[in-house]
Design a protein around this motif. Structure first.
Motif, short mmCIF file in Angstrom:
data_model
loop_
_atom_site.label_atom_id
_atom_site.label_comp_id
_atom_site.label_asym_id
_atom_site.label_seq_id
_atom_site.Cartn_x
_atom_site.Cartn_y
_atom_site.Cartn_z
N ILE A 10 45.47 66.33 -91.74
CA ILE A 10 44.15 66.47 -91.10
C ILE A 10 43.03 66.37 -92.12
CG2 ILE A 10 42.65 68.06 -89.83
CD1 ILE A 10 45.22 69.17 -88.51
N LEU A 11 43.21 67.00 -93.28
CA LEU A 11 42.12 67.13 -94.25
C LEU A 11 41.98 65.94 -95.18
CD1 LEU A 11 42.46 70.90 -95.25
CD2 LEU A 11 40.64 69.85 -93.90
N THR A 14 39.23 63.43 -94.47
CA THR A 14 37.92 64.04 -94.66
C THR A 14 37.58 64.15 -96.14
OG1 THR A 14 38.19 65.32 -92.62
CG2 THR A 14 36.52 66.09 -94.18
N ASN A 44 47.82 58.80 -96.34
CA ASN A 44 48.03 59.58 -95.12
C ASN A 44 49.16 59.00 -94.27
OD1 ASN A 44 46.80 62.03 -94.46
ND2 ASN A 44 45.82 61.16 -92.67
N THR A 93 47.92 57.23 -88.04
CA THR A 93 47.89 56.94 -89.48
C THR A 93 48.27 55.49 -89.78
OG1 THR A 93 50.18 57.74 -89.74
CG2 THR A 93 48.41 59.33 -90.09
N SER A 123 40.79 62.18 -89.04
CA SER A 123 41.07 63.62 -89.15
C SER A 123 41.06 64.29 -87.78
CB SER A 123 40.03 64.31 -90.06
OG SER A 123 40.22 63.97 -91.40
#
Length: 494
Positions: A10-11, A14, A44, A93, A123
């Motif tokens: 998720i991060l 970002t 990712n 992804t 994200s």
């Protein structure tokens, strides 16, 4: 495992977007920010592949669960995956780095800001598919509107502002009722934890209203007829990468929501409203297919075909059978790959001719042979040709539909025929025929980047068409448990 792999998924985008943000914007470092976005999105993707290799397909339990208190006695940051959600994370992804690769010619201004929007949206979309708390799900679900609103409104076509606001208002207004429903669920049960809600259940007397509140949001995002009109406008005005993200991933969040929440939390209401879903799904399949036949804009035609394909998805989900729900998930994964490829194919010719109108083209098969072959593959996959991933999902859905409601299945089957008509007609008019437009002679075939992107989408389209076992094995146990729990709750009511 101690490593917070889901939070990392998720991060990480970002973090990549923050790095781009603090890089000074200039033409000299456009390549730098693009490499940062590519590196971040590819890392990712490989991290999600690693997640899949660690995933235990023999259990329906949520895995890699992270549970942290955010607001005491109200909201927990709780994430986890099962067989249903992990495939959508993989799709997200996989598509994102291809979107970043595809912007070489289409995005000329504010490249850094565009890449930031794409990464932040990744994200949010991953967060949707692994949220195990209703409030966290809602925050991710709605936050994804913001970067897509900006992508359409800033980098879109001539009617971009109108389309962006229409997209935003439709989807936001539908979700207000879902927020009210989430607050009501907390008031009724004292928790918004999805796992706890599965265990304790929700009182039957509240389920119908709560189901309708969630439906108001999911129906718009799917999109179902008659709240689908925002989608063609959004697709036509969005840049190519925006259309790819919208069709391939954003629409799937609603289908996922129907499975995870409508069936999981409100089984009695789902039983009551199944005829409504059947009616709206069949209308979407037939009605929007006929509309697609009349389109002169390639993007708009593919957008209406997306409404029809998602009609099959909702039909399969509410057959409430193993084959139907499995088919719906495979159909969503397949549609994610194929619709992304079709919009990229439109983007290829638009970058060269600056027109999406079908009558601009014709007779280009000898001028751009590589493009013509790959475009043909994705056209055939969109109409569900055996040997492509599009066939597997539709076949399973129709099998389940014939078992549950013969009349609905027969009518839905007509959509397959009409779908073949508009997709083959599109291909014939664009690729074959006489070369009337002399400007087309100057077209160049796919460059290395475009060929790589389309081949990346073609390989899984063909692979899962011939060998869908990796998908079925991943989702089978989770769906079996979902149906078993659903049936148990219905029986226990009596």
């Amino acid at each position: 495992m101690n490593f917070p792999i889901l939070s990392s998924l998720i991060l990480l985008p970002t973090i990549g977007s923050l790095f781009i943000f603090f890089t000074r914007s200039s033409k000299k470092n456009n390549n730098t920010v693009k490499y940062v976005a590519l590196f971040t999105s590819f890392v990712n993707f490989f991290l999600s592949i690693y997640l899949w290799t660690l995933f235990d397909q023999t259990t329906s339990e949520f895995q890699f669960v992270e549970d942290r208190v955010w607001i005491e006695n109200f909201i927990n940051y709780k994430v986890g995956v099962d067989g249903i959600s992990i495939l959508f994370i993989l799709l997200t992804t996989f598509i994102t780095p291809l979107c970043v690769l595809s912007i070489n010619n289409s995005i000329k201004n504010r490249l850094s800001e565009f890449l930031i929007a794409v990464l932040i949206m990744e994200s949010f979309m991953i967060g949707v598919f692994c949220s195990l708390d209703l409030v966290i799900f809602y925050l991710f679900f709605e936050a994804g509107l913001i970067p897509m609103f900006l992508i359409i409104g800033i980098w879109g076509g001539t009617r971009r502002v109108y389309s962006a606001f229409k997209f935003f208002l439709y989807t936001l207004l539908g979700s207000v009722l879902m927020l009210v429903a989430i607050i009501s669920i907390y008031w009724i049960t004292g928790t918004t934890d999805v796992v706890q809600l599965y265990e304790i259940g929700i009182d039957v007397k509240y389920q119908n209203l709560l189901w309708l509140a969630f439906f108001s949001s999911f129906a718009v995002k799917t999109p179902m007829w008659p709240v689908h009109t925002w989608l063609p406008d959004a697709h036509v005005e969005a840049p190519t990468a925006g259309s790819v993200l919208l069709a391939a991933i954003l629409l799937k969040m609603a289908g996922y929501g129907f499975i995870r929440f409508s069936l999981g939390l409100f089984p009695d209401a789902s039983e009551v409203f199944t005829p409504l879903i059947y009616l709206l799904s069949v209308i979407a399949i037939i009605f929007t297919s006929f509309i697609a036949l009349m389109q002169e804009d390639m993007k708009k035609l593919i957008a209406y075909s997306s409404v029809a394909h998602m009609g099959f998805v909702t039909l399969g989900i509410f057959t409430l059978q193993q084959q139907g729900i499995e088919g719906s998930i495979i159909q969503m994964i397949s549609h994610g790959l194929v619709s992304a490829a079709l919009f990229l194919c439109v983007g290829v010719v638009y970058d060269r001719m600056h027109s999406r109108l079908i009558n601009t083209y014709g007779g280009i098969v000898s001028i751009v042979p590589k493009y013509s072959v790959l475009f043909m593959l994705f056209t055939l996959a969109a109409l569900g040709l055996p040997g492509t991933s599009g066939f597997v999902g539709e076949f399973l859905i129709l099998m389940a539909a014939f078992k549950d409601n013969f009349l609905v299945a027969v009518i839905a089957s007509l959509g397959v025929i009409i779908g073949a008509a508009y997709m083959l007609w599109l291909y014939k008019r664009v690729v074959f025929g006489k070369l009337v437009n002399s400007d087309l002679k100057q077209m160049i075939d796919l460059n290395k980047s475009e060929l790589f992107i389309l081949c990346c989408l073609a390989i899984p389209t063909l692979f899962f068409g011939f060998y869908p076992d990796p998908l079925i094995n991943t989702i089978e146990v989770s769906i079996s448990d979902l149906i078993e729990t659903y049936n148990y709750k219905l029986v226990s009511k009596f």
